[in-house]
Design an enzyme around this catalytic site. Structure first.
Site, mmCIF file in Angstrom:
data_model
loop_
_atom_site.group_PDB
_atom_site.id
_atom_site.type_symbol
_atom_site.label_atom_id
_atom_site.label_comp_id
_atom_site.label_asym_id
_atom_site.label_seq_id
_atom_site.Cartn_x
_atom_site.Cartn_y
_atom_site.Cartn_z
ATOM 1 N N ASN A 1 1.047 -1.411 -0.045
ATOM 2 C CA ASN A 1 -0.050 -0.314 0.006
ATOM 3 C C ASN A 1 0.895 1.272 -0.028
ATOM 4 O O ASN A 1 2.106 1.234 0.489
ATOM 5 C CB ASN A 1 -0.831 0.107 1.239
ATOM 6 C CG ASN A 1 -2.054 -1.237 1.086
ATOM 7 O OD1 ASN A 1 -2.079 -1.846 0.129
ATOM 8 N ND2 ASN A 1 -2.391 -1.436 2.334
ATOM 9 N N HIS B 1 5.843 -0.553 -2.622
ATOM 10 C CA HIS B 1 5.232 0.537 -3.839
ATOM 11 C C HIS B 1 5.457 1.933 -3.518
ATOM 12 O O HIS B 1 4.838 2.872 -4.060
ATOM 13 C CB HIS B 1 3.808 0.213 -4.311
ATOM 14 C CG HIS B 1 3.743 -1.290 -4.727
ATOM 15 N ND1 HIS B 1 2.630 -2.041 -4.859
ATOM 16 C CD2 HIS B 1 4.576 -2.166 -5.318
ATOM 17 C CE1 HIS B 1 2.953 -3.264 -5.452
ATOM 18 N NE2 HIS B 1 3.712 -3.080 -5.791
ATOM 19 N N CYS C 1 16.641 16.561 -9.951
ATOM 20 C CA CYS C 1 17.322 17.527 -9.000
ATOM 21 C C CYS C 1 17.600 16.967 -7.449
ATOM 22 O O CYS C 1 18.342 17.595 -6.677
ATOM 23 C CB CYS C 1 17.182 18.997 -9.092
ATOM 24 S SG CYS C 1 15.535 19.265 -8.378
ATOM 25 N N CYS D 1 9.375 21.075 -12.293
ATOM 26 C CA CYS D 1 10.349 21.636 -11.295
ATOM 27 C C CYS D 1 11.249 22.689 -11.890
ATOM 28 O O CYS D 1 11.509 23.014 -13.207
ATOM 29 C CB CYS D 1 11.212 20.293 -11.009
ATOM 30 S SG CYS D 1 12.515 20.546 -9.708
ATOM 31 N N SER E 1 -4.751 -10.109 -2.564
ATOM 32 C CA SER E 1 -5.105 -11.209 -3.620
ATOM 33 C C SER E 1 -3.914 -12.289 -3.795
ATOM 34 O O SER E 1 -4.270 -13.376 -4.181
ATOM 35 C CB SER E 1 -5.695 -10.659 -4.960
ATOM 36 O OG SER E 1 -4.771 -9.772 -5.536
ATOM 37 N N PRO F 1 -11.367 -11.964 3.513
ATOM 38 C CA PRO F 1 -12.730 -12.672 3.360
ATOM 39 C C PRO F 1 -12.992 -13.456 2.076
ATOM 40 O O PRO F 1 -13.966 -14.237 2.096
ATOM 41 C CB PRO F 1 -13.591 -11.116 3.219
ATOM 42 C CG PRO F 1 -12.723 -10.035 2.734
ATOM 43 C CD PRO F 1 -11.477 -10.602 3.162
ATOM 44 N N ALA G 1 -10.058 -7.894 7.923
ATOM 45 C CA ALA G 1 -8.730 -7.663 8.708
ATOM 46 C C ALA G 1 -9.138 -7.064 10.129
ATOM 47 O O ALA G 1 -8.313 -7.551 11.037
ATOM 48 C CB ALA G 1 -7.785 -6.909 7.894
#
Ligand code: NAD
Ligand code: ZN
Length: 245
Positions: free
Chosen positions: A105, A122, A133, A148, A189, A214, A232
């Site tokens: 997550n 991730h 930079c 930027c 999953s 579930p 959970a």
């Protein structure tokens, strides 16, 4: 509440474990109101937006909209609260000798629940950066323009589709999976790499693998695997309560 014998077996495994890995996916945050990839109920996270924004080419091509989309997601996850599942994991860290939390997550909810040192495979929406930079900034202070001063673009600190996982994080995650006594996979999953690999590594190394979801369709099974069908935010606190009454 009744989950069958798996709950008691797993509670005993946890109480006796020296090294636990908790591996989480979008499902751990579902009860906080963060839509999972699969629920598809959220306009922000639609297939169209994913294709448009969630890969490097799309990001560059739709720069202003893509940047706004990520800033809106960062704001969105900052406005929800960690749930009982995140809190149970933070508490588990204080109860076993070693506990590594590995997440797919990007919502920062493990950190906000008190977990420290979470391996974020991730990345996170917490921070934006410029690779040109090295500029880094918290999402709240990200400038209005994604262009930027150095001429490159500002981007979210998440791993987009087609990008590599952060090498050090993934290597630490694999080591933890190989070394642990128990790996609990929650709210993922376990279908797509790298999610498929970590429970498999733990199982092959002789650890117990616990699946909390579930929906147990196509989840790992076999020797050493304990499946618990449930949410959970319900199952994790109940497991801790059984293991450390
Ligand atoms: P997924 O959306 O593919 O699967 C979510 C899983 O969670 C499903 O197996 C579902 O049955 C389960 N689930 C749903 N509600 C649950 C609950 N209350 N308790 C336990 N499990 C529950 O998610 P994934 O496997 O994590 O992979 C999708 C990718 O999308 C990941 O790479 C992730 O980085 C990204 N993503 C992240 C977030 C986030 O940061 N919160 C949200 C959506 C997607
Ligand atoms: Zn720059």
């Amino acid at each position: 509440m009744h989950y069958g014998p798996a709950m008691h077996e797993v509670a005993t495994l946890l109480r006796d474990a020296k090294h636990v890995v908790v591996f989480t996916g979008a499902g751990i945050s579902a009860e906080s109101g963060v839509p999972t990839y699969r629920s598809g109920s959220d306009g922000l996270w639609s297939r169209q937006n994913m294709e448009r924004y969630a890969n490097p080419r799309g990001y560059q091509r739709h720069l202003d909209d893509a940047y706004a989309w990520y800033r809106a997601r960062a704001k969105g996850v900052s406005e929800v609260e960690p749930n009982a599942g995140h809190h149970a994991i933070a508490r588990l860290e204080t109860l076993v000798d070693r506990c590594d939390v590995i997440t797919q997550n990007v919502d920062n909810l493990h950190f906000r629940a008190g977990s420290r040192g979470t391996i974020e495979l991730h990345g996170s929406l917490r921070e934006f950066r410029c690779d040109g930079c090295g500029f880094r900034v918290g999402w709240e202070s990200a400038p209005d323009s994604p262009r930027c001063a150095c001429g490159d673009v500002i981007r979210p600190g998440v791993v987009m589709f087609e990008e590599m996982l952060p090498e050090a994080a993934f290597s630490a995650a694999r080591d933890a999976a190989v070394e642990c006594d128990v790996l609990i996979s929650v709210g993922t999953s376990n279908q797509v790499w790298p999610a498929r690999e970590l429970p498999a590594l733990a199982q092959a190394s002789g650890a117990a693998v616990v699946i909390v979801n579930p929906d147990l369709t196509e989840q790992p099974e076999g020797r050493g695997v304990h499946q618990i069908a449930g949410l959970a935010g319900v199952v994790l606190p109940a497991l801790l309560q059984m293991a450390w009454p």
